[in-house]
Scaffold this motif. Sequence first.
Motif, PDB file in Angstrom:
ATOM      1  N   LEU A  16      28.281 -25.376  -5.869  1.00  0.00           N
ATOM      2  CA  LEU A  16      28.312 -24.015  -6.421  1.00  0.00           C
ATOM      3  C   LEU A  16      29.562 -23.253  -5.995  1.00  0.00           C
ATOM      4  O   LEU A  16      30.145 -22.529  -6.788  1.00  0.00           O
ATOM      5  N   GLU A  17      29.985 -23.449  -4.738  1.00  0.00           N
ATOM      6  CA  GLU A  17      31.160 -22.716  -4.255  1.00  0.00           C
ATOM      7  C   GLU A  17      32.444 -23.259  -4.855  1.00  0.00           C
ATOM      8  O   GLU A  17      33.358 -22.511  -5.180  1.00  0.00           O
ATOM      9  N   GLN A  18      32.521 -24.589  -4.981  1.00  0.00           N
ATOM     10  CA  GLN A  18      33.804 -25.195  -5.337  1.00  0.00           C
ATOM     11  C   GLN A  18      33.977 -25.543  -6.806  1.00  0.00           C
ATOM     12  O   GLN A  18      35.026 -25.292  -7.384  1.00  0.00           O
ATOM     13  N   GLU A  19      32.944 -26.119  -7.406  1.00  0.00           N
ATOM     14  CA  GLU A  19      33.130 -26.656  -8.756  1.00  0.00           C
ATOM     15  C   GLU A  19      32.938 -25.590  -9.834  1.00  0.00           C
ATOM     16  O   GLU A  19      33.681 -25.535 -10.791  1.00  0.00           O
TER      17      GLU A  19
ATOM     18  N   ILE B 159      14.735 -25.032   0.971  1.00  0.00           N
ATOM     19  CA  ILE B 159      15.363 -25.482  -0.273  1.00  0.00           C
ATOM     20  C   ILE B 159      15.738 -24.256  -1.084  1.00  0.00           C
ATOM     21  O   ILE B 159      14.905 -23.397  -1.326  1.00  0.00           O
ATOM     22  N   GLN B 160      16.997 -24.189  -1.484  1.00  0.00           N
ATOM     23  CA  GLN B 160      17.421 -23.040  -2.279  1.00  0.00           C
ATOM     24  C   GLN B 160      16.648 -23.004  -3.588  1.00  0.00           C
ATOM     25  O   GLN B 160      16.461 -24.034  -4.219  1.00  0.00           O
ATOM     26  N   PRO B 161      16.192 -21.822  -3.998  1.00  0.00           N
ATOM     27  CA  PRO B 161      15.302 -21.760  -5.157  1.00  0.00           C
ATOM     28  C   PRO B 161      15.991 -22.003  -6.502  1.00  0.00           C
ATOM     29  O   PRO B 161      15.339 -22.379  -7.446  1.00  0.00           O
ATOM     30  N   TRP B 162      17.293 -21.793  -6.567  1.00  0.00           N
ATOM     31  CA  TRP B 162      17.943 -21.984  -7.860  1.00  0.00           C
ATOM     32  C   TRP B 162      18.255 -23.458  -8.097  1.00  0.00           C
ATOM     33  O   TRP B 162      18.242 -24.261  -7.170  1.00  0.00           O
ATOM     34  N   SER B 163      18.547 -23.747  -9.337  1.00  0.00           N
ATOM     35  CA  SER B 163      18.870 -25.114  -9.692  1.00  0.00           C
ATOM     36  C   SER B 163      20.321 -25.409  -9.348  1.00  0.00           C
ATOM     37  O   SER B 163      21.226 -24.787  -9.877  1.00  0.00           O
ATOM     38  N   ALA B 164      20.543 -26.315  -8.420  1.00  0.00           N
ATOM     39  CA  ALA B 164      21.885 -26.727  -8.027  1.00  0.00           C
ATOM     40  C   ALA B 164      21.791 -28.188  -7.598  1.00  0.00           C
ATOM     41  O   ALA B 164      20.720 -28.626  -7.198  1.00  0.00           O
ATOM     42  N   PRO B 165      22.885 -28.935  -7.697  1.00  0.00           N
ATOM     43  CA  PRO B 165      22.785 -30.376  -7.432  1.00  0.00           C
ATOM     44  C   PRO B 165      22.073 -30.712  -6.116  1.00  0.00           C
ATOM     45  O   PRO B 165      21.171 -31.543  -6.095  1.00  0.00           O
ATOM     46  N   LEU B 166      22.466 -30.049  -5.037  1.00  0.00           N
ATOM     47  CA  LEU B 166      21.875 -30.414  -3.752  1.00  0.00           C
ATOM     48  C   LEU B 166      20.407 -30.005  -3.646  1.00  0.00           C
ATOM     49  O   LEU B 166      19.560 -30.787  -3.232  1.00  0.00           O
ATOM     50  N   SER B 167      20.116 -28.773  -4.044  1.00  0.00           N
ATOM     51  CA  SER B 167      18.733 -28.315  -3.859  1.00  0.00           C
ATOM     52  C   SER B 167      17.789 -29.066  -4.794  1.00  0.00           C
ATOM     53  O   SER B 167      16.612 -29.235  -4.476  1.00  0.00           O
ATOM     54  N   ASN B 168      18.284 -29.538  -5.939  1.00  0.00           N
ATOM     55  CA  ASN B 168      17.445 -30.362  -6.811  1.00  0.00           C
ATOM     56  C   ASN B 168      17.084 -31.670  -6.122  1.00  0.00           C
ATOM     57  O   ASN B 168      15.939 -32.122  -6.163  1.00  0.00           O
ATOM     58  N   ILE B 169      18.100 -32.278  -5.488  1.00  0.00           N
ATOM     59  CA  ILE B 169      17.861 -33.538  -4.786  1.00  0.00           C
ATOM     60  C   ILE B 169      16.923 -33.305  -3.606  1.00  0.00           C
ATOM     61  O   ILE B 169      15.976 -34.055  -3.396  1.00  0.00           O
ATOM     62  N   GLU B 170      17.199 -32.243  -2.862  1.00  0.00           N
ATOM     63  CA  GLU B 170      16.355 -31.951  -1.699  1.00  0.00           C
ATOM     64  C   GLU B 170      14.901 -31.737  -2.106  1.00  0.00           C
ATOM     65  O   GLU B 170      13.981 -32.176  -1.429  1.00  0.00           O
TER      66      GLU B 170
ATOM     67  N   ALA C 243      34.804 -39.357   6.638  1.00  0.00           N
ATOM     68  CA  ALA C 243      33.992 -38.162   6.421  1.00  0.00           C
ATOM     69  C   ALA C 243      32.990 -38.408   5.298  1.00  0.00           C
ATOM     70  O   ALA C 243      33.266 -39.170   4.369  1.00  0.00           O
ATOM     71  N   TYR C 244      31.823 -37.735   5.390  1.00  0.00           N
ATOM     72  CA  TYR C 244      30.807 -37.915   4.357  1.00  0.00           C
ATOM     73  C   TYR C 244      31.081 -36.933   3.213  1.00  0.00           C
ATOM     74  O   TYR C 244      30.382 -35.948   3.034  1.00  0.00           O
ATOM     75  N   LYS C 245      32.121 -37.255   2.438  1.00  0.00           N
ATOM     76  CA  LYS C 245      32.558 -36.337   1.383  1.00  0.00           C
ATOM     77  C   LYS C 245      31.591 -36.287   0.214  1.00  0.00           C
ATOM     78  O   LYS C 245      31.432 -35.259  -0.424  1.00  0.00           O
ATOM     79  N   GLU C 246      30.963 -37.446  -0.069  1.00  0.00           N
ATOM     80  CA  GLU C 246      30.102 -37.515  -1.253  1.00  0.00           C
ATOM     81  C   GLU C 246      28.986 -36.471  -1.178  1.00  0.00           C
ATOM     82  O   GLU C 246      28.717 -35.756  -2.139  1.00  0.00           O
ATOM     83  N   TYR C 247      28.358 -36.420  -0.028  1.00  0.00           N
ATOM     84  CA  TYR C 247      27.239 -35.484   0.127  1.00  0.00           C
ATOM     85  C   TYR C 247      27.724 -34.045   0.162  1.00  0.00           C
ATOM     86  O   TYR C 247      27.151 -33.164  -0.445  1.00  0.00           O
ATOM     87  N   LYS C 248      28.842 -33.841   0.850  1.00  0.00           N
ATOM     88  CA  LYS C 248      29.414 -32.495   0.995  1.00  0.00           C
ATOM     89  C   LYS C 248      29.820 -31.939  -0.368  1.00  0.00           C
ATOM     90  O   LYS C 248      29.642 -30.761  -0.650  1.00  0.00           O
ATOM     91  N   LYS C 249      30.315 -32.821  -1.192  1.00  0.00           N
ATOM     92  CA  LYS C 249      30.766 -32.389  -2.518  1.00  0.00           C
ATOM     93  C   LYS C 249      29.581 -31.841  -3.317  1.00  0.00           C
ATOM     94  O   LYS C 249      29.683 -30.796  -3.967  1.00  0.00           O
ATOM     95  N   VAL C 250      28.485 -32.568  -3.250  1.00  0.00           N
ATOM     96  CA  VAL C 250      27.277 -32.120  -3.955  1.00  0.00           C
ATOM     97  C   VAL C 250      26.745 -30.835  -3.333  1.00  0.00           C
ATOM     98  O   VAL C 250      26.343 -29.902  -4.028  1.00  0.00           O
ATOM     99  N   ALA C 251      26.801 -30.775  -1.990  1.00  0.00           N
ATOM    100  CA  ALA C 251      26.273 -29.590  -1.296  1.00  0.00           C
ATOM    101  C   ALA C 251      27.086 -28.342  -1.610  1.00  0.00           C
ATOM    102  O   ALA C 251      26.550 -27.236  -1.716  1.00  0.00           O
ATOM    103  N   ASP C 252      28.399 -28.530  -1.767  1.00  0.00           N
ATOM    104  CA  ASP C 252      29.268 -27.364  -1.989  1.00  0.00           C
ATOM    105  C   ASP C 252      29.553 -27.102  -3.456  1.00  0.00           C
ATOM    106  O   ASP C 252      30.446 -26.339  -3.790  1.00  0.00           O
TER     107      ASP C 252
END
Lengths: 266, 153
Positions: B146-149, A184-195, B135-144
């Motif tokens: 930091l890079e995109q938004e 899990i990435q240590p910084w606060s980000a949408p995905l890592s928070n959920i994870e 495609a599973y865009k919903e999850y990918k959007k959240v995962a990406d």
Amino acid sequence: MNELIAKVKSMFADDVVKLVVGFEKGNRGARPFFCKSAEEADKLILDEHCPNNVAVYLTKKELLGDGKVAFVVNTAALRSALELSVENQWKEGRFVFLTLNPGGEAVQLENAEAIAAYLQEHPLAVNDEDRQLLDSIRSMTPAERWKYWTYEMSKCIKCYACRAACPLCYCTKCIVEENRPQWIQPWSAPLSNIEWQINRAMHQAGRCTGCGACKEACPVGIPIHLLTLSMMEDAMDVFGQKPGEVNANGNMLSTFRVEDKEDFIR
Amino acid sequence: MTEEMKEFEPRIVAFVCNWCTYAGADLTGTSRIKYATNVEIVRFPCTGRIDFMLLLKAFAGGADGVIVSGCHPNDCHYTSGNFHARRRWMVFRKLLDFMGIDIRRIRFAWVSAAEGAKWADVVTETVGTIRELGAYKEYKKVADYLEQEVPNE
């Protein structure tokens, strides 16, 4: 409560305990209190305004010392204490628990069997607020739920107060500190928070006793306690373990039955 | 834009156990049975070893669907690994559903070393399901995020 304080004082007088852990009045509500002498015992309080779970100190050896320790706690902390006992985190004779039953009488519990018997009579009741929120989340479509949780989790600042407040999060090395591999990435980000929250919930599966301390501790007010609560309710029919109930035969995920029923593995 | 115009090809990651499904998939190949090529197989010693985080990592890495497969109950090489795994998935699926993660994209199966034809069916069926879901865009959007938004904010 006076009866309880009298008990604590007599314990100090008889030199049964050196330390009593409970609550005292704080600036806002109650705060945990380490009482070290009979004179201080008058400060002890125990009521519905004690939301923290002091059972978290059961596994903190560095704070408790070697002697016998008394805990003045509410029912929620007793549940955690029992679960910790099932997980071999404390031995009989180390602690004594004092609590007030709904009638306001002091109850003294010396061991896990006594706690288990007491809890049999006082099962976990989910409060109306939680019940309403749980029902409203469940009635959403999956897309709405995803939207709801990604929004909620986006508030998370990764302070790990939920972990610190939870009596059952006692691992000396947590998965979020693991960096080979970095799960899990240590910084606060949408995905890592959920994870992080999914991990927390999964590691609590079948262990969470539903005290709600994680939610109380959360500085941004994410209803994270609902994750485990919902999970336990969903698994209730299959595994026969109600939310908040401690299974003395081992945790849900560390045991199995050959006849476990599921309908999605084909 | 051009990415969107192209016909959607599902990316599937399959987490399988070494003793049954991996051997089963091998049998599919040696039996010359044709099946969808969208699947990337990851081999594990046992289904009990397949951490739930791996599934999430697959989605975060761009997978549109996941297959988890191992020995049938009572057939585990390590006696009880798949029983433990089964309990884990029962709980995990409920949690994912509560959080709104699309559990239709995770296909669980028992495929033994003798079921080469079944493995082909499982994969083809899953690819079909994912093709419908897109495609599973919903999850990918959240995962990406930091890079995109963030640069756009």
